[in-house]
Design a protein around this motif. Structure first.
Motif, short mmCIF file in Angstrom:
data_model
loop_
_atom_site.label_atom_id
_atom_site.label_comp_id
_atom_site.label_asym_id
_atom_site.label_seq_id
_atom_site.Cartn_x
_atom_site.Cartn_y
_atom_site.Cartn_z
N VAL A 45 0.84 -1.20 0.00
CA VAL A 45 0.00 0.00 0.00
C VAL A 45 0.87 1.25 0.00
N GLU A 46 0.65 2.10 -0.99
CA GLU A 46 1.31 3.40 -1.08
C GLU A 46 0.46 4.49 -0.45
N ALA A 47 -0.84 4.35 -0.52
CA ALA A 47 -1.76 5.33 0.07
C ALA A 47 -3.14 4.67 0.16
N CYS A 48 -3.89 5.10 1.17
CA CYS A 48 -5.28 4.63 1.30
C CYS A 48 -6.13 5.77 1.81
N ARG A 111 -26.29 -9.36 -14.96
CA ARG A 111 -26.47 -9.51 -16.41
C ARG A 111 -27.08 -8.27 -17.04
N ALA A 112 -27.80 -7.46 -16.24
CA ALA A 112 -28.43 -6.25 -16.76
C ALA A 112 -27.53 -5.02 -16.65
N GLY A 113 -26.29 -5.22 -16.20
CA GLY A 113 -25.38 -4.09 -16.06
C GLY A 113 -25.49 -3.35 -14.74
N HIS A 114 -26.17 -3.97 -13.76
CA HIS A 114 -26.36 -3.35 -12.45
C HIS A 114 -25.64 -4.17 -11.38
N GLU A 115 -24.37 -4.45 -11.59
CA GLU A 115 -23.66 -5.31 -10.65
C GLU A 115 -23.59 -4.68 -9.26
N ASN A 116 -23.75 -3.38 -9.15
CA ASN A 116 -23.77 -2.75 -7.83
C ASN A 116 -24.94 -3.21 -6.98
N LEU A 117 -25.96 -3.79 -7.60
CA LEU A 117 -27.14 -4.28 -6.88
C LEU A 117 -27.11 -5.79 -6.67
N CYS A 118 -26.02 -6.44 -7.03
CA CYS A 118 -25.91 -7.89 -6.88
C CYS A 118 -26.11 -8.29 -5.42
N PRO A 119 -27.03 -9.23 -5.15
CA PRO A 119 -27.25 -9.65 -3.76
C PRO A 119 -26.04 -10.32 -3.13
N ASP A 120 -25.13 -10.82 -3.95
CA ASP A 120 -23.92 -11.48 -3.44
C ASP A 120 -22.68 -10.60 -3.58
N SER A 121 -22.88 -9.29 -3.72
CA SER A 121 -21.72 -8.39 -3.86
C SER A 121 -20.91 -8.38 -2.57
N ARG A 122 -19.60 -8.13 -2.72
CA ARG A 122 -18.68 -8.09 -1.59
C ARG A 122 -17.86 -6.81 -1.68
N TYR A 123 -17.40 -6.35 -0.50
CA TYR A 123 -16.82 -5.03 -0.42
C TYR A 123 -15.52 -5.02 0.38
N THR A 124 -14.56 -4.24 -0.13
CA THR A 124 -13.26 -4.12 0.51
C THR A 124 -13.39 -3.35 1.81
N GLY A 125 -12.77 -3.86 2.86
CA GLY A 125 -12.83 -3.21 4.16
C GLY A 125 -14.11 -3.49 4.92
N TRP A 126 -14.96 -4.34 4.38
CA TRP A 126 -16.20 -4.74 5.04
C TRP A 126 -16.32 -6.26 5.03
N ASP A 127 -16.21 -6.85 3.84
CA ASP A 127 -16.23 -8.31 3.72
C ASP A 127 -14.83 -8.92 3.72
N ALA A 128 -13.83 -8.10 3.55
CA ALA A 128 -12.44 -8.55 3.53
C ALA A 128 -11.57 -7.39 4.00
N ASP A 129 -10.38 -7.70 4.48
CA ASP A 129 -9.49 -6.66 4.98
C ASP A 129 -9.14 -5.67 3.88
N GLY A 130 -9.04 -4.40 4.28
CA GLY A 130 -8.77 -3.33 3.33
C GLY A 130 -7.41 -2.71 3.49
N GLY A 131 -7.33 -1.41 3.23
CA GLY A 131 -6.05 -0.74 3.04
C GLY A 131 -5.51 0.04 4.21
N PHE A 132 -6.14 -0.03 5.39
CA PHE A 132 -5.53 0.59 6.57
C PHE A 132 -4.42 -0.33 7.07
N ALA A 133 -3.49 -0.64 6.19
CA ALA A 133 -2.43 -1.60 6.50
C ALA A 133 -1.29 -1.41 5.51
N GLU A 134 -0.20 -2.10 5.75
CA GLU A 134 0.96 -1.98 4.88
C GLU A 134 0.80 -2.77 3.59
#
Length: 342
Positions: A45-48, A111-134
């Motif tokens: 990580v260079e910046a977060c 499939r309709a181009g609305h992947e932001n509404l996917c019920p199985d969407s996952r997010y950095t720093g919420w579902d997996a560790d994010g960038g407050f780290a080296e």
């Protein structure tokens, strides 16, 4: 196994027990350097950037999806290792990790181009560790190639604040040459305003921070007033960036006929009762903004490069991540807060 600065562990910050920033929800952690899976990039990580969503997670406005998660989803880093299935990135490349980190790819929304509404969407720093780290893992399919010749600190806020502000601008249905009201003027708003201005809009900013009002005028806003003030003319569109539900009727009442208010935050305090005649009649629209698609990210990063977007940042060393969150909570940050390695 890849190492970071010659070590097999990385330092970072995790949300151990959500609560007010004054209660110390962030705790220092040291963990093994994560090993990339087949489709992953391991980034030094260079910046977060420090996003208001990170604050919502730390304070418990967003329920944690997993215990002791490292927040941070505006990650700029160098690839130090890559999984065997990765294409498009090599060791040494600069890459960006953003909020959206995974979708199913097969549901109706994807499939309709609305992947932001996917019920199985996952997010950095919420579902997996994010960038407050080296170091941080980022799925290559959801990473963005970034230029080598720019300050990493100035790139980081583009990866969420910029992208979600861009989506909010599009959701606001701003007509060509239209009048845009922006409520709240932090990291996301100061970037979205520049895109709107570059496209010929008149921008009016309403925010409680005198420092933010000064920045808005410096960037080209036609006016800058208090959050509850009435803009000097009716608005064709408005975006609410402040997570304050009480401002929804204020912004709706400022709209002209057929105007649209887009609410950009992932969290919003309760909205007071609306009066149909004052707030919604004459075909005023109220809509929300939910995450973003990768196409939003590609379009915004291209627009930012094209217009030479100016990013205003307040820099903090990684060791002062709790202070960055506290300053964000108290509106002491000008533009975007960004963490950099100590």
């Amino acid at each position: 196994m890849a190492t970071v600065a010659g070590s097999d562990t990385v330092h970072g910050w995790a949300v151990r027990r959500p609560g007010p920033v004054g209660s110390g929800p962030l705790v220092a952690v040291r963990r093994p350097v994560p090993a990339p899976g087949p489709g992953d990039l391991l980034l030094r990580v260079e910046a977060c950037g420090v996003c208001r969503t990170d604050l919502h997670l730390a304070e418990g406005d967003l329920s944690p999806h997993r215990p002791s998660t490292v927040p941070g989803h505006e990650i700029v880093g160098r690839v130090i290792a890559a999984g065997g299935a990765v294409t498009g990135f090599r060791v040494g490349d600069r890459a960006g990790g953003a909020w959206l980190r995974g979708t199913c790819g097969v549901c109706h929304y994807c499939r309709a181009g609305h992947e932001n509404l996917c019920p199985d969407s996952r997010y950095t720093g919420w579902d997996a560790d994010g960038g407050f780290a080296e170091a941080a893992l980022v799925p290559a399919a959801y990473a963005y190639p970034l230029p080598d010749d720019q300050d990493a600190t100035l790139l980081a806020p583009l990866l969420c604040a910029g992208i979600i502000g861009y989506r909010a601008l599009r959701r606001s249905a701003l007509p060509t040459g239209g009048r845009l009201g922006i409520y709240g003027f932090g990291a996301s708003a100061h970037l979205a305003a520049q895109v709107a201005l570059a496209e010929g809009a008149t921008v009016h900013v309403l925010t409680r921070s005198p420092q933010a009002r000064a920045l808005a005028l410096e960037l080209g806003a036609s006016s800058a007033g208090g959050a509850d003030d009435r803009p000097p003319e009716p608005l064709d569109s408005a975006i609410l960036f402040a997570p304050v539900g009480e401002l929804v009727p204020v912004a709706l009442e400022a709209l002209d006929r057929a105007g649209t208010l887009a609410v950009a935050g992932i969290h919003l305090s309760d909205i007071p009762p609306l009066n149909y005649q004052r707030h919604l009649f004459l075909e005023r629209d109220l809509c929300s903004v939910t995450a973003n698609t990768r196409q939003d990210g590609r379009e915004f990063l291209a627009a930012a490069a094209r217009i030479g977007i100016r990013v205003t940042v307040s820099r903090y060393p990684l060791s002062r991540a709790p202070q960055a969150l506290a300053d964000l909570a108290a509106d002491r940050v000008s533009g975007a807060a960004v963490l950099t390695p100590d």
